[in-house]
Design an enzyme around this catalytic site. Structure first.
Site, mmCIF file in Angstrom:
data_model
loop_
_atom_site.group_PDB
_atom_site.id
_atom_site.type_symbol
_atom_site.label_atom_id
_atom_site.label_comp_id
_atom_site.label_asym_id
_atom_site.label_seq_id
_atom_site.Cartn_x
_atom_site.Cartn_y
_atom_site.Cartn_z
ATOM 1 N N CYS A 1 0.834 -1.208 0.000
ATOM 2 C CA CYS A 1 0.000 0.000 0.000
ATOM 3 C C CYS A 1 0.865 1.253 0.000
ATOM 4 O O CYS A 1 1.996 1.246 0.429
ATOM 5 C CB CYS A 1 -0.872 0.006 1.253
ATOM 6 N N ARG B 1 4.373 0.887 -6.859
ATOM 7 C CA ARG B 1 4.380 -0.129 -5.794
ATOM 8 C C ARG B 1 3.348 -1.225 -6.044
ATOM 9 O O ARG B 1 3.377 -2.257 -5.411
ATOM 10 C CB ARG B 1 4.090 0.525 -4.438
ATOM 11 N N TRP C 1 -3.157 -2.438 -1.626
ATOM 12 C CA TRP C 1 -2.802 -3.738 -2.233
ATOM 13 C C TRP C 1 -3.417 -4.752 -1.285
ATOM 14 O O TRP C 1 -2.958 -4.928 -0.161
ATOM 15 C CB TRP C 1 -1.279 -3.851 -2.259
ATOM 16 N N ASN D 1 -0.859 0.789 6.102
ATOM 17 C CA ASN D 1 -0.077 -0.145 5.280
ATOM 18 C C ASN D 1 0.443 -1.197 6.247
ATOM 19 O O ASN D 1 0.992 -0.870 7.293
ATOM 20 C CB ASN D 1 1.084 0.591 4.596
ATOM 21 N N GLY D 2 0.246 -2.478 5.937
ATOM 22 C CA GLY D 2 0.739 -3.528 6.826
ATOM 23 C C GLY D 2 -0.397 -4.483 7.175
ATOM 24 O O GLY D 2 -1.389 -4.566 6.461
ATOM 25 N N GLU E 1 18.088 -16.471 -11.584
ATOM 26 C CA GLU E 1 17.565 -15.106 -11.733
ATOM 27 C C GLU E 1 16.902 -14.938 -13.099
ATOM 28 O O GLU E 1 15.840 -14.329 -13.219
ATOM 29 C CB GLU E 1 18.684 -14.083 -11.540
ATOM 30 N N LYS F 1 13.033 -13.723 -13.703
ATOM 31 C CA LYS F 1 12.687 -12.550 -14.528
ATOM 32 C C LYS F 1 11.623 -12.905 -15.558
ATOM 33 O O LYS F 1 10.685 -12.166 -15.797
ATOM 34 C CB LYS F 1 13.947 -12.027 -15.222
ATOM 35 N N GLU G 1 8.163 -13.565 -13.672
ATOM 36 C CA GLU G 1 7.442 -12.435 -13.052
ATOM 37 C C GLU G 1 7.052 -11.375 -14.070
ATOM 38 O O GLU G 1 6.233 -10.520 -13.782
ATOM 39 C CB GLU G 1 8.262 -11.809 -11.937
ATOM 40 N N HIS H 1 19.529 -35.651 -13.147
ATOM 41 C CA HIS H 1 18.972 -36.250 -11.917
ATOM 42 C C HIS H 1 17.462 -36.049 -11.823
ATOM 43 O O HIS H 1 16.899 -36.099 -10.736
ATOM 44 C CB HIS H 1 19.682 -35.647 -10.702
ATOM 45 N N LYS I 1 6.197 -3.955 -5.537
ATOM 46 C CA LYS I 1 7.618 -3.616 -5.640
ATOM 47 C C LYS I 1 8.337 -3.857 -4.323
ATOM 48 O O LYS I 1 9.443 -4.349 -4.299
ATOM 49 C CB LYS I 1 7.794 -2.149 -6.036
HETATM 50 C C1 AGP Z 1 12.556 -8.948 -8.212
HETATM 51 O O1 AGP Z 1 12.380 -8.931 -9.631
HETATM 52 C C2 AGP Z 1 11.288 -9.151 -7.489
HETATM 53 N N1 AGP Z 1 10.442 -8.037 -7.721
HETATM 54 C C3 AGP Z 1 11.438 -9.557 -6.051
HETATM 55 O O2 AGP Z 1 11.905 -10.878 -6.067
HETATM 56 C C4 AGP Z 1 12.410 -8.715 -5.183
HETATM 57 O O3 AGP Z 1 13.728 -8.939 -5.607
HETATM 58 C C5 AGP Z 1 12.288 -9.194 -3.719
HETATM 59 O O4 AGP Z 1 10.969 -8.944 -3.298
HETATM 60 C C6 AGP Z 1 13.281 -8.504 -2.785
HETATM 61 O O5 AGP Z 1 13.016 -7.128 -2.770
HETATM 62 P P1 AGP Z 1 14.123 -6.163 -2.112
HETATM 63 O O6 AGP Z 1 15.383 -6.330 -2.930
HETATM 64 O O7 AGP Z 1 13.540 -4.791 -2.204
HETATM 65 O O8 AGP Z 1 14.334 -6.614 -0.696
#
Ligand code: AGP
Length: 609
Positions: free
Chosen positions: A2, A27, A75, A101-102, A482, A486, A489, A505, A604
């Site tokens: 949020c 966000r 959110w 927020n939370g 990674e 990418k 997501e 395996h 985010k």
């Molecule tokens: C990365 O592409 C993602 N959006 C997510 O995995 C992110 O890296 C993870 O939530 C950690 O966020 P931070 O680096 O702000 O702690």
């Protein structure tokens, strides 16, 4: 997560708050709302969908200027995506307005207690208990401030809260516990927000609230008290070090592509003033105060989430190779619940772009009483993790707005390479070659970006597969992990990273003509073994896209498509591999028409556990 923006001051706060909510759009959210108070008059507007919908609704109103305004982008955590559940949430007689927020972990018991006292609830949110709890205490206590604090004392969980009331038309109340809140200090006005990007167009002077802080804010004054020790605190005004134009899109279609193309600049700013090939030195100012302790490290435990954790895995290879210090990487969400043996010579290293990730914060809190050194590799200056750790190295990548982390990953790996070189004390044979490579790396990253059109053509050929395998060996294995994240997501295509040597395996069973593989096949002593893995895949009809080093002709006989990157020291190849893999994922997601900067279901900064 949020977004919160609040205004109290001598001008109308409506546009300030709405602009601030738009600045927080990156966000991720699903509804938005705003409350305005002018003397005894109050108005509330709430909309499902984008902030632009809320702005449109407000633009149709006759008088929406007010000196006390508060807005929120939600959110959903508790309750569906409806206007009823959007914030601000109010008490039964609509005199108190709260945004949050939370998560309020004990909201159902508070709700039961309030219902027994005659309160009723309209929303499914946990937040709605807060304005009613304030109202409940206001009937017993002599001030709104006292009632606000009494309500907070009942609440368990993680929160950043802003409350305003027609009973206090000149005051805004704010509180934070585990979820960021910052107060912008203007001339005869204050702007409260969950992220400095909502403030920086108005002021660069900010006050960061700490956990358990409660702030009573008027146009002229900010008073802060910490509810943990009840100390009154002299607010410390700090200066923001970036501004909005850095985050302005320019002629890019979205933030993700802009941020991918910032890779050369990102590598430059992450190494600027820190690494010198000509003098063979690495100087990390953020570690100066802990140099003595760094000499006695016996183990490093890295904690991070998502992309940051894969940067951490690359850091593990780098630090173990160059500095000879054992490293282990834990997902922060798992680390919290492990009984991990810690000695005083163990260092905790937290990696986080936002510096606000709840799981990573919880991991740092876990070792608070162990008396160990806690370091941070963080991008957001002044963020919670940056302020919780004893020392650290900022990434200086500037604001990263796209939910999918790209330039921040590049910066994290660059900084981890600097830390590994720093800890090596210059004793490793790769020390000087890597310093030289770091200097050449921005131009090499640019060379990868210059081949974006070629990568786009390859990517679009693979846009309609349902699954993907990413493989790599040694330091290219976390790079494969990674790359898979990418793609997942951004395009919503299932992708799995796998150590190339692990394929036989079990994972090989997945391979057929409908299951392509993205292979990290850049120059390395293990390249022949990766070739064998590619042949295993091709023998079963699996399509293969390979990333290879310029000049490698053999790969063309093995892979269906090849993406070339410049020759590069193996330790730093993941940086160039990921520039290419980020583009590959981006172009597939674009081809599929995905919401590039705000992929579905993601946020985010994940500030809830
Ligand atoms: C990365 O592409 C993602 N959006 C997510 O995995 C992110 O890296 C993870 O939530 C950690 O966020 P931070 O680096 O702000 O702690």
């Amino acid at each position: 997560m949020c977004g919160i923006v609040g205004y109290i001051g001598k001008r109308s706060g409506t546009k300030v708050v709405l602009d601030g909510l738009e600045a927080l759009e990156y966000r991720g959210y699903d509804s938005a709302g705003i409350a305005l108070i002018d003397g005894e008059k109050s108005q509330v507007f709430k909309e499902v969908g984008r902030v632009s919908g809320l702005i449109k609704t407000i633009s149709k109103q006759s008088d929406v200027s007010a000196p006390l305004v508060m807005g929120h982008t939600r959110w959903a955590t508790h309750g569906g995506v409806t206007a009823e559940n959007a914030h601000p949430q109010t008490n039964n007689d609509q005199t108190i307005f709260v945004v949050h927020n939370g998560i309020i972990e004990n909201f159902s018991e508070i709700r039961t207690k309030l219902e027994a006292s005659g309160y009723n609830f309209k929303s499914q949110t946990d937040t709605e208990v807060i304005p009613n709890l304030i109202d409940f205490y206001l009937k017993q206590l002599d001030s709104f401030e006292a009632a606000f604090k009494a309500a907070l004392a009942d609440v368990r969980g993680a929160y950043s809260i802003v409350a305003i009331s027609v009973r206090e038309p000149n005051t805004l109340y704010a509180a934070r516990l585990s979820s960021p809140l910052v107060i912008g200090v203007g001339d005869g006005e204050h702007i409260v927000a969950s992220d400095p990007s909502a403030i920086m167009d108005h002021t660069k002077k900010v006050i960061y609230l700490e956990d358990y802080d409660v702030a009573v804010v008027t146009a002229e004054k900010v008073q802060v008290q910490n509810l943990k020790d009840h100390n009154r605190i002299e607010p410390k005004v700090e200066l923001l070090d970036f501004d909005n134009e850095q985050a302005v899109l320019g002629d890019f279609p979205n933030f993700m592509l802009k941020e991918i193309f910032e890779a050369p600049a990102t590598i430059k700013t992450a190494t600027l003033g820190r690494a010198r090939a000509d003098t063979g030195t690495v100087k990390l100012g953020g570690l100066e105060t802990v140099l003595r302790q760094l000499k006695h490290i016996e183990r490093i435990v890295i904690v991070a989430c998502g992309t940051a954790s894969y940067a951490g895995l690359i850091g593990e290879y780098l630090i173990e190779e160059l500095a000879g210090i054992p490293v282990e990487v834990h997902l922060a969400s798992e680390f919290k619940y492990r009984d991990e043996p810690f000695s005083r010579s163990t260092v905790l290293l937290a990696i986080s772009q936002s510096g606000e990730t709840a799981d990573t914060i919880a991991a740092i809190k876990k070792v608070e009483d162990f008396g160990v050194l806690r370091l941070g590799v963080v991008n957001a200056v002044g963020s919670t993790i940056a302020r919780m750790t004893d020392a650290g190295v900022y990434c200086h990548a500037g604001p990263e707005r796209a939910v999918a982390s790209t330039k921040a990953f590049i910066a994290q790996v660059t900084v981890l390479a600097l830390i590994a070189l720093h800890l090596s004390d210059g004793k490793h044979p790769q020390f000087k070659p890597l310093l030289k490579e770091l200097e050449a790396l921005p131009a090499k990253a640019q060379a990868v970006l210059d081949s974006a059109e070629d990568i786009k053509k390859i990517a679009e050929k693979y846009a309609n597969y349902d699954s993907f395998l990413y493989i790599g060996r040694n330091i290219s294995f976390p790079s494969a992990l990674e790359g898979a994240l990418k793609l997942k997501e951004t395009s919503y295509i299932h992708a799995e990273g796998c150590a190339a040597g692990e394929m036989k395996h079990g994972t090989l069973a997945l391979i057929d003509e409908n299951f392509p593989t993205f292979a990290m096949a850049t120059d390395s002593p293990l390249l022949e073994k990766t070739y064998s893995n590619i042949q295993e895949i091709r023998a079963r009809g699996g399509p293969v896209v390979a990333i290879a080093t310029e000049g490698n002709k053999a790969i063309k006989e093995l892979a269906d498509d090849v993406i070339y990157i410049p020759k590069c020291e193996e330790e730093l190849q993941p940086i160039l591999q990921q520039v290419a893999a980020q583009l590959f994922a981006y172009y597939i997601a674009s081809k599929l028409g995905r919401n590039i900067d705000r992929p579905r279901n993601l946020a985010k900064s994940v500030t809830v556990e």
